[in-house]
Structure formats: C-alpha cells, structure tokens
Design a protein around this motif. Structure first.
Motif, short mmCIF file in Angstrom:
data_model
loop_
_atom_site.label_atom_id
_atom_site.label_comp_id
_atom_site.label_asym_id
_atom_site.label_seq_id
_atom_site.Cartn_x
_atom_site.Cartn_y
_atom_site.Cartn_z
N PHE A 12 15.56 70.35 49.92
CA PHE A 12 16.82 70.97 50.32
C PHE A 12 17.15 72.15 49.44
CE2 PHE A 12 17.28 66.61 51.85
CZ PHE A 12 17.66 66.85 53.15
N GLU A 13 17.55 73.24 50.04
CA GLU A 13 18.14 74.34 49.28
C GLU A 13 19.46 73.82 48.72
OE1 GLU A 13 16.81 77.33 48.80
OE2 GLU A 13 15.05 76.77 49.98
N PRO A 14 19.88 74.36 47.60
CA PRO A 14 21.15 73.90 47.02
C PRO A 14 22.31 74.00 48.01
CG PRO A 14 20.00 75.33 45.49
CD PRO A 14 19.21 75.35 46.76
N THR A 15 22.39 75.09 48.78
CA THR A 15 23.51 75.27 49.71
C THR A 15 23.44 74.23 50.83
OG1 THR A 15 22.20 76.88 50.91
CG2 THR A 15 23.81 77.73 49.34
N GLU A 19 26.13 71.49 51.90
CA GLU A 19 26.58 71.35 53.29
C GLU A 19 26.49 69.90 53.74
OE1 GLU A 19 27.62 73.39 56.10
OE2 GLU A 19 28.37 74.37 54.28
N LEU A 20 25.33 69.33 53.43
CA LEU A 20 25.06 67.95 53.84
C LEU A 20 26.04 67.00 53.15
CD1 LEU A 20 22.89 66.58 55.62
CD2 LEU A 20 21.73 65.96 53.50
N ALA A 21 26.24 67.21 51.87
CA ALA A 21 27.16 66.37 51.10
C ALA A 21 28.57 66.46 51.68
CB ALA A 21 27.15 66.79 49.64
N LYS A 22 28.96 67.68 52.04
CA LYS A 22 30.28 67.91 52.60
C LYS A 22 30.44 67.15 53.91
CE LYS A 22 33.30 71.57 54.21
NZ LYS A 22 33.27 72.88 54.88
#
Ligand code: C2E
Ligand code: CA
Ligand code: CA
Ligand code: CA
Length: 275
Positions: A12-15, A19-22
C-alpha cells in the motif's frame, strides 16, 4: 499470519493506507450510528401550487454525529450499500418515518427515497409492507421516490420489485427526472404517479431558453399522461411563479420549506422564518 500482514502493508502507498484506514473507521462509525439510531429522517414539505397547502413530506436521511455535525446522505448511503448495512438502515429509517407520519394530517403523504441498489432487492416490497402494517400507516399515504438510473440498471429485477410495490397500492415517483438517462422509455413502460423535475432544471430554466423548453415539455408530457409534476429545488419566488403559470402541480424547495427534524412537521409547529 503476522508476517504476511506485515509484508502486505508494503504493497500500500501511504495515502492509500490512510484512505483505507479512514474507510474502515467510517464503516465502524456507520455501524455504530445505526445501532444507536443516530441516523434519522428529516422532512421537507411539498406544496400544492394552486391551494398552497402542504400535501406531503419527503424523508431525507441525516446522520448526526456526537459533535453535533451532520453527515449528508450522499456520504453514507453509498457506504451503507457497500458495507451491507443498507437493509438495516432503510428498515430503521422507514419505521421512524412511518411512525412520524402517523401524527401528520391524514391527507399528507410520506415520500421515501429508494436508491438504485435497493431496487434490485426482491424482498424490498415485503419488508416495507410489513413495517407499514406494523406501524399502521395506510398504504395510500406512502409514496416511494426512485431514480431513472434505478429503473435502468437492473431493469428486470427493478420491474419485478416495482410491480410488487405498485400492485400493493404504493405510489411511485420518478425522481431527478431529466438527468443522465433517456427517460421516455421508462414512462411508457411503468405506471408512475409522479415525476419530479430535477433541481438542476429549476435552477437554470429562467436563464436558459432551452432549459425552459425542456421544463415546459416535461409538464406537458406529465399532463398528457395524467402524471403529477413536482418541481424540486425551488429557491426563488420568481421560479415558483413561473412554474405555477407553466402548469406545474407541486413545488418543493428551500423557499417553501427546508428539511427539518420531525417536531417541525407537527400541526402547531411553525416553520422558521424564510430567508
Ligand atoms: P433527492 O432525493 O433528489 O433530494 C433532494 C435533495 O435536495 C436533498 O438533499 C435536499 O436537502 C436538497 N434540497 C431540497 N430543497 C433544495 C433547494 O431548494 N435547493 C437545493 N440546492 N437543494 C435542495 P439531501 O438531503 O442532501 O439528499 C441528497 C440525496 O440523498 C437525495 O436526493 C436522495 O437521493 C438521497 N437520500 C436522502 N435520504 C435518503 C434515504 O433515506 N434513502 C436513500 N436511499 N437515499 C436518500
Ligand atoms: Ca427524492
Ligand atoms: Ca430529486
Ligand atoms: Ca438526487
């Protein structure tokens, strides 16, 4: 398992991770909001343009967060659909709306939105009718608002579901009319009780000769088919006057009343001052 978990993180890219965490957090919040009944309908009146009487209220879902802010439905209805929470959320909203509608004048209609995804659920009609029966709201006081895209996306199932609802005596309104999809085939295929002219037309028809012609044509079409025409998104007196003179039957919009919590729909309650 821990090892692969750690390795996977690298993909996963950090962004994207953020996004996923959000999203995961939002989904958890939504589940909690449904379980604690923090998502409730607000109600926006619609008005007979001749008699100027409120003839019904549209239920519009609102998620009130603990900090007092509202999440708009466009942010959580699609999420609820993707997370498999839409059935539970709809049942809850519908139950509340039916109960609230019981205390309105007997001639007023409850208009309830059904999204495209929901129209491919063959058990929708059964569930709605069961709730209606439990609450004791007469069927003729209910109207469902569906969009054109709903009718098209899964035409076969949508037809079956719509047929069930119509046969049970529920009125159907075609929402957001004139946007996106070709509309005429639907009109000849289904028996709709109401067409709602999309607010984008209402916002522009005074400044655009072409849009005005479209609005006129929709009203003429409705009159020809014996379908009630509603214009949504009326914000200006001039729009109201024009639409009325064009033969539009019903109006809705901030000018006539904003969506408000249940208390404001009670007979002795006053709408706040218009701005
Ligand atoms: P919609 O059914 O087309 O609802 C009209 C939207 O326009 C509402 O936005 C309403 O608050 C807003 N509106 C009303 N009067 C005016 C006006 O004069 N000017 C302007 N600019 N806007 C006005 P809202 O409440 O954010 O709802 C957005 C959409 O979310 C709705 O569009 C509907 O498609 C969907 N929705 C709302 N509640 C539910 C629900 O309980 N279930 C489902 N499936 N969808 C819902
Ligand atoms: Ca609607
Ligand atoms: Ca609409
Ligand atoms: Ca819409």
């Amino acid at each position: 398992a821990k090892k692969t978990g750690r390795n996977q993180v690298k993909f996963f890219e950090p962004t994207m991770h953020a996004e996923l965490a959000k999203r995961v957090r939002m989904e958890g919040d939504l589940r909690h909001a449904i379980n604690t009944a923090r998502i409730i309908p607000h109600y926006q009146p619609f008005v007979d343009l001749i008699t100027e009487e409120v003839v019904g209220y549209e239920a519009l879902a609102r998620w009130e967060r603990s900090d007092g802010t509202f999440v708009p439905p466009c942010d959580f209805i699609p999420l609820a659909e993707e997370a498999g929470l839409i059935v539970e959320l709809t049942d809850q909203l519908f139950r509340t709306a039916c109960r609230d509608a019981l205390s309105w004048p007997a001639h007023t209609v409850l208009s309830f939105n059904i999204s495209p995804v929901q129209l491919s659920d063959r058990l929708l009609g059964l569930r709605l009718l069961t709730i209606l029966g439990e609450i004791g709201l007469p069927i003729h006081r209910l109207e469902l608002e569906v969009t054109e895209s709903a009718v098209i996306r899964d035409a076969e199932t949508a037809r079956i579901v719509l047929d069930q609802l119509v046969n049970a005596g529920i009125k159907i309104a075609l929402d957001d009319f004139g946007t996106g999809y070709s509309s005429l085939s639907q009109l000849s295929d289904y028996k709709f009780d109401k067409i709602k002219i999309d607010k984008s037309f209402v916002a522009n028809f005074e400044n655009s000769e072409k849009q005005e012609k479209v609005v006129r044509a929709i009203i003429a079409l409705g009159n020809g088919l014996g379908v009630t025409i509603t214009a949504e998104g009326i914000e200006e007196q001039s729009q109201l006057t024009r639409l009325k003179s064009m033969g539009c039957h019903i109006g809705q919009g901030y000018l006539l009343g904003r969506p408000l919590a249940f208390d404001f729909t009670l007979p002795d309650a006053k709408q706040p001052e218009r701005h």
